[in-house]
Design an enzyme around this catalytic site. Sequence first.
Site, PDB file in Angstrom:
ATOM      1  CB  SER A 142      -0.728  -0.059   1.259  1.00  0.00           C
ATOM      2  OG  SER A 142      -1.373   1.148   1.393  1.00  0.00           O
ATOM      3  CE1 TYR A 145      -4.509  -1.892   5.134  1.00  0.00           C
ATOM      4  CE2 TYR A 145      -2.934   0.110   4.598  1.00  0.00           C
ATOM      5  CZ  TYR A 145      -3.837  -1.097   3.967  1.00  0.00           C
ATOM      6  OH  TYR A 145      -3.985  -1.513   2.695  1.00  0.00           O
TER       7      TYR A 145
HETATM    8  N1  LIG Z   1      -8.793  -0.598  -1.703  1.00  0.00           N
HETATM    9  C1  LIG Z   1      -7.574   0.336  -1.243  1.00  0.00           C
HETATM   10  O1  LIG Z   1      -7.895   1.431  -1.659  1.00  0.00           O
HETATM   11  C2  LIG Z   1      -6.456  -0.534  -1.077  1.00  0.00           C
HETATM   12  C3  LIG Z   1      -5.116   0.526  -1.115  1.00  0.00           C
HETATM   13  C4  LIG Z   1      -3.956  -0.105  -0.876  1.00  0.00           C
HETATM   14  C5  LIG Z   1      -3.779  -1.199  -0.505  1.00  0.00           C
HETATM   15  N2  LIG Z   1      -4.883  -2.309  -0.767  1.00  0.00           N
HETATM   16  C6  LIG Z   1      -4.579  -3.488  -0.234  1.00  0.00           C
HETATM   17  O2  LIG Z   1      -5.011  -4.448  -1.245  1.00  0.00           O
HETATM   18  C7  LIG Z   1      -5.623  -5.601  -0.869  1.00  0.00           C
HETATM   19  C8  LIG Z   1      -6.805  -5.963  -1.186  1.00  0.00           C
HETATM   20  O3  LIG Z   1      -7.690  -4.834  -0.816  1.00  0.00           O
HETATM   21  P1  LIG Z   1      -9.257  -4.555  -1.081  1.00  0.00           P
HETATM   22  O4  LIG Z   1      -9.446  -3.327  -1.193  1.00  0.00           O
HETATM   23  O5  LIG Z   1      -9.342  -5.232  -2.596  1.00  0.00           O
HETATM   24  O6  LIG Z   1      -9.922  -5.333   0.165  1.00  0.00           O
HETATM   25  P2  LIG Z   1     -11.677  -5.822   0.149  1.00  0.00           P
HETATM   26  O7  LIG Z   1     -12.276  -5.333  -0.865  1.00  0.00           O
HETATM   27  O8  LIG Z   1     -11.963  -5.662   1.398  1.00  0.00           O
HETATM   28  O9  LIG Z   1     -11.187  -7.547  -0.212  1.00  0.00           O
HETATM   29  C9  LIG Z   1     -10.492  -8.031   0.645  1.00  0.00           C
HETATM   30  C10 LIG Z   1     -10.447  -9.722   0.127  1.00  0.00           C
HETATM   31  O10 LIG Z   1      -9.521 -10.260   1.161  1.00  0.00           O
HETATM   32  C11 LIG Z   1     -10.602 -11.161   1.997  1.00  0.00           C
HETATM   33  N3  LIG Z   1     -10.070 -11.455   3.244  1.00  0.00           N
HETATM   34  C12 LIG Z   1     -10.031 -10.608   4.257  1.00  0.00           C
HETATM   35  N4  LIG Z   1      -9.416 -11.066   5.102  1.00  0.00           N
HETATM   36  C13 LIG Z   1      -9.217 -12.336   4.959  1.00  0.00           C
HETATM   37  C14 LIG Z   1      -8.382 -13.548   5.338  1.00  0.00           C
HETATM   38  N5  LIG Z   1      -7.994 -13.371   6.755  1.00  0.00           N
HETATM   39  N6  LIG Z   1      -8.177 -14.568   4.869  1.00  0.00           N
HETATM   40  C15 LIG Z   1      -8.548 -14.854   3.553  1.00  0.00           C
HETATM   41  N7  LIG Z   1      -9.177 -13.888   2.802  1.00  0.00           N
HETATM   42  C16 LIG Z   1      -9.630 -12.735   3.460  1.00  0.00           C
HETATM   43  C17 LIG Z   1     -11.998 -10.858   1.608  1.00  0.00           C
HETATM   44  O11 LIG Z   1     -13.118 -11.803   1.915  1.00  0.00           O
HETATM   45  P3  LIG Z   1     -13.671 -12.098   3.317  1.00  0.00           P
HETATM   46  O12 LIG Z   1     -13.972 -11.201   4.062  1.00  0.00           O
HETATM   47  O13 LIG Z   1     -14.861 -13.407   2.992  1.00  0.00           O
HETATM   48  O14 LIG Z   1     -12.412 -12.859   4.067  1.00  0.00           O
HETATM   49  C18 LIG Z   1     -12.074 -10.067   0.425  1.00  0.00           C
HETATM   50  O15 LIG Z   1     -12.326 -11.196  -0.632  1.00  0.00           O
HETATM   51  C19 LIG Z   1      -5.530  -5.612   0.900  1.00  0.00           C
HETATM   52  O16 LIG Z   1      -4.099  -6.284   0.879  1.00  0.00           O
HETATM   53  C20 LIG Z   1      -5.343  -4.116   1.007  1.00  0.00           C
HETATM   54  O17 LIG Z   1      -4.628  -3.642   2.241  1.00  0.00           O
HETATM   55  C21 LIG Z   1      -6.069  -1.882  -0.793  1.00  0.00           C
END
Ligand SMILES: NC(=O)c1ccc[n+]([C@@H]2O[C@H](COP(=O)([O-])OP(=O)(O)OC[C@H]3O[C@@H](n4cnc5c(N)ncnc54)[C@H](OP(=O)(O)O)[C@@H]3O)[C@@H](O)[C@H]2O)c1
Length: 252
Positions: free
Chosen positions: A142, A155
């Site tokens: 991130s 985080y």
């Molecule tokens: N969106 C942003 O702005 C952003 C920015 C920087 C970095 N990121 C990073 O990108 C990655 C994806 O983020 P996202 O925004 O796509 O998140 P999201 O929309 O919340 O999706 C997260 C996914 O991970 C799964 N998950 C969460 N905890 C888990 C666990 N303990 N074991 C297995 N699966 C798990 C969730 O499903 P369940 O809840 O069913 O487990 C879901 O499928 C993350 O690492 C996040 O930190 C995101």
Amino acid sequence: MWKLNDKKALITGGSKGIGKATVIEFLKLGAEVLFTARNEKDIKLLETELKEEGHQVTGLVADSAKPEDIKKIKNWIAERWNSLDILVNNAGINIRKQAIDYSEEEFRKVLEINLVAPFEISRALYPFLKKSGKASIINIASSAAIQDVGTGTPYAMSKSGLLQQSRSLAVEWAEDQIRVNSVSPWFTKTPLTEGYLHNEKKMDSILSRTPLKRVAEAEEISSIISFLAMDKSSFVTGQNIVADGGMSITAL
Ligand SMILES: NC(=O)c1ccc[n+]([C@@H]2O[C@H](COP(=O)([O-])OP(=O)(O)OC[C@H]3O[C@@H](n4cnc5c(N)ncnc54)[C@H](OP(=O)(O)O)[C@@H]3O)[C@@H](O)[C@H]2O)c1
């Protein structure tokens, strides 16, 4: 070579957001995909939809932070594939608070899922990645790994630790032809950020700091993950690709 034909890929957290966009893109590029998440209903919904489109895809209920679930993933791969070409450590969470307000459980949970789990999963699957002979691990970090972006200290700590995990493993496993890279997104439209981005004041503040004047779509991150997964990026290892609309290169 702009393909993932014959590649076997695991994407953690593949039922929503960036992970889901990556599952779909990998399948379109010709890969066979195993994805995980905790919520069975979400998994089944996506798996059924993609299978109906003719894709080779499996969704597995597995919590990245539970050792018994990592074993489950390992057994699945051992029985079906016995090797692994691509691992995307994407599953991540956040709990946004002031440092002094975190309970020990909350703070440890963020570190367990975002930092410890990618290490444990990568180690558990190392024998299969080695067998590939041309493997690629992509860790989703991130912008918060590099700058303070107000997303909470645990985080930020977890994501900066993940960047160094990627670099150190990249060196350690280079002799096994396993590349390890990171992708660092800035704000991206996903369920994780939905509530935050709906706050007009917060959105205005994000846009004022982003030269491209918008947040990212999940597909703008999955395309970078796909590049790092491909043999097209075969000389790239230990790197972090930042996707932030120019946020980190402007001071105003
Ligand atoms: N969106 C942003 O702005 C952003 C920015 C920087 C970095 N990121 C990073 O990108 C990655 C994806 O983020 P996202 O925004 O796509 O998140 P999201 O929309 O919340 O999706 C997260 C996914 O991970 C799964 N998950 C969460 N905890 C888990 C666990 N303990 N074991 C297995 N699966 C798990 C969730 O499903 P369940 O809840 O069913 O487990 C879901 O499928 C993350 O690492 C996040 O930190 C995101």
